[in-house]
Enzyme design. Structure first.
Site, PDB file in Angstrom:
ATOM      1  N   CYS A 148       0.794  -1.236   0.000  1.00 34.23           N
ATOM      2  CA  CYS A 148       0.000   0.000   0.000  1.00 34.23           C
ATOM      3  C   CYS A 148       0.823   1.280   0.000  1.00 34.23           C
ATOM      4  CB  CYS A 148      -0.946   0.012   1.192  1.00 34.23           C
ATOM      5  SG  CYS A 148      -2.075  -1.397   1.223  1.00 34.23           S
ATOM      6  N   HIS A 174      -9.052   3.595  -2.279  1.00 35.44           N
ATOM      7  CA  HIS A 174      -7.632   3.274  -2.051  1.00 35.44           C
ATOM      8  C   HIS A 174      -7.129   2.375  -3.175  1.00 35.44           C
ATOM      9  CE1 HIS A 174      -3.938   1.909  -0.378  1.00 35.44           C
ATOM     10  NE2 HIS A 174      -4.401   0.924   0.371  1.00 35.44           N
ATOM     11  N   CYS A 209      -0.393   2.380   6.571  1.00 37.20           N
ATOM     12  CA  CYS A 209       0.022   1.042   6.980  1.00 37.20           C
ATOM     13  C   CYS A 209       0.313   0.260   5.705  1.00 37.20           C
ATOM     14  CB  CYS A 209      -1.045   0.355   7.820  1.00 37.20           C
ATOM     15  SG  CYS A 209      -2.641   0.145   6.998  1.00 37.20           S
ATOM     16  N   GLY A 263       0.728  -3.715   3.933  1.00 35.15           N
ATOM     17  CA  GLY A 263       0.475  -5.141   4.040  1.00 35.15           C
ATOM     18  C   GLY A 263       1.714  -5.945   4.380  1.00 35.15           C
TER      19      GLY A 263
END
Length: 422
Positions: A122, A378, A408, A410
């Site tokens: 991400c 997103h 954050c 993954g």
């Protein structure tokens, strides 16, 4: 003591004193230098609903081509001056390296402009921008583009994750890397006592802020409208449409309305489609160079890259990434949280974003002031680059200066970056 030892002692003394004497404050990062890495253009396509929205029939490479063309047009940069391009992507095979190189050529960059694809989950879009910034800072290149793109309509699903070997599956912490993010976020919400009511309230505020911002035209400056072919799912008729706004923003959303949505990952759970980031399509691009280069070329300086951080956390606690990454970035910049005017923190899930904001003690009114990924989506590889345009747009509109982007990541990571508006 020998002369060599004396000299070593002197050098150590100078180094120690220089570290102590470095001024550390907001005023320092606002100072300008010819060697600053600056942004002269940052833009994005609209973000649209995966499988349903305006870009459902548009492949990632075409989205990226449009972002590149728009960047060249708006900045008026001579594309032959761009030496390297880094593109963040998560879902395309090989992170899209081959088709994205082709997209750059179609957009007008010559063969002399190199390109690479980056996949750090991400944070891929932010990593792409940081890679270019660092290449400029160390003198490897003079001008580059950091970008991100994702067509979740095309590539989202189980096939995007490879099967683990027996070797990996035998290691418990390694095995945790493939636990679905919704499942681990549900567990985190339970363990950290983040109630569904708190998550729904946070999500509703994201929708309400985004709706108000869109109605006020706050996103128009950062968006590059795109004409695409779109197939009507009811009639199967293909026609051309102009996509000029984010289509995932739901008007009139309230916490009461979100209460009606069923949990997605666990019976009686707290996470659902309304308080988690949307599956989306979109692209973004950022043009970077040294201040001295920008001034020589007559490029308008939008803002400046200060520093970034990347950290690792336990895979099952992926959501706490910003909580760990943001303090590291602030320390590198020499500022405190009170020095930051706007925070763009990705809303992967309301649970994790809310927890990070509370644990860091941030002023929530400064966090995602125009909504976040819960409200407008997103697109995984795009978000980190998209946040740059959204951040600078907001800082400029409000006359503020210092901003932070973060997310954050993954498999258990967090990333953050500090930026200054000019």
């Amino acid at each position: 003591m020998s002369k060599a030892q004396q000299r070593l002692s002197q050098v150590q003394s100078h180094l120690a004193s220089s570290e102590v004497d470095i001024p550390r404050s907001r005023e320092v990062i606002l100072q300008k230098s010819p060697d600053d890495v600056v942004v002269t253009c940052a833009l994005r396509t609209p973000l649209t609903r995966g499988g349903k929205g305006g870009f459902k029939d548009t492949v990632a490479a075409d989205l990226l081509t449009h972002a590149f063309k728009s960047l060249i047009s708006r900045s008026r940069i001579d594309p032959s001056l761009v030496e390297d391009i880094s593109v963040g992507n998560v879902l395309a095979p090989g992170a899209g390296a081959t088709e994205f190189r082709a997209a750059a050529l179609v957009a007008g960059f010559p063969e002399t402009a190199a390109l690479r694809a980056v996949n750090r989950q991400c944070s891929s879009g932010l990593q792409a921008c940081v890679d270019i910034a660092n290449a400029i800072r160390c003198g490897m290149i003079d001008i580059g583009v950091g970008a991100g793109v994702e067509s979740m309509s095309s590539n989202y699903g189980p096939g995007a994750v490879s099967e683990f070997s027996e070797t990996l599956d035998k290691h418990q912490e390694a095995k945790n890397c493939k636990v679905p993010m919704g499942v681990l976020s549900e567990q985190m919400a339970s363990d950290r006592k983040i109630t569904r009511e708190a998550q729904d309230a946070f999500a509703a505020r994201s929708f309400q802020k985004a709706e108000a911002a869109q109605k006020a035209g706050k996103f128009k400056e950062e968006i590059a409208p795109m004409k695409v072919k779109w197939v009507d799912p009811k009639t199967e008729e293909e026609r051309e449409i102009v996509v000029d706004k984010d289509d995932g923003i739901r008007p009139g959303m309230t916490a009461e309305g979100l209460k009606k949505i069923r949990p997605a990952f666990k019976e009686g759970g707290s996470i659902h489609a309304g308080n988690a980031s949307q599956v989306s399509d979109g692209a973004a691009a950022v043009l970077l160079m040294k201040r001295s280069t920008a001034e020589r070329l007559g490029q308008k300086i939008v803002g400046r890259f200060v520093c970034s951080s990347i950290v690792g956390v336990k895979p099952l606690l992926m959501g706490i990434g910003p909580w760990k990454a943001i303090p590291v970035a602030l320390e590198k910049a020499g500022i405190g949280k009170e020095d930051v005017d706007v925070w763009e923190i990705n809303e992967a899930f309301a649970s994790q974003c809310l927890w990070c904001v509370k644990e860091l003690g941030l002023d929530e009114s400064k966090v995602n002031p125009n909504g976040g990924a819960i409200a407008f989506g997103h697109p995984l590889g795009c978000t980190g680059a998209r946040q740059v345009s959204t951040l600078f747009n907001e800082l400029g509109r409000t006359g503020k200066k210092v901003g932070v982007t973060s997310m954050c990541v993954g498999t258990g990571m967090g990333m953050a970056a500090v930026w200054v508006k000019e």
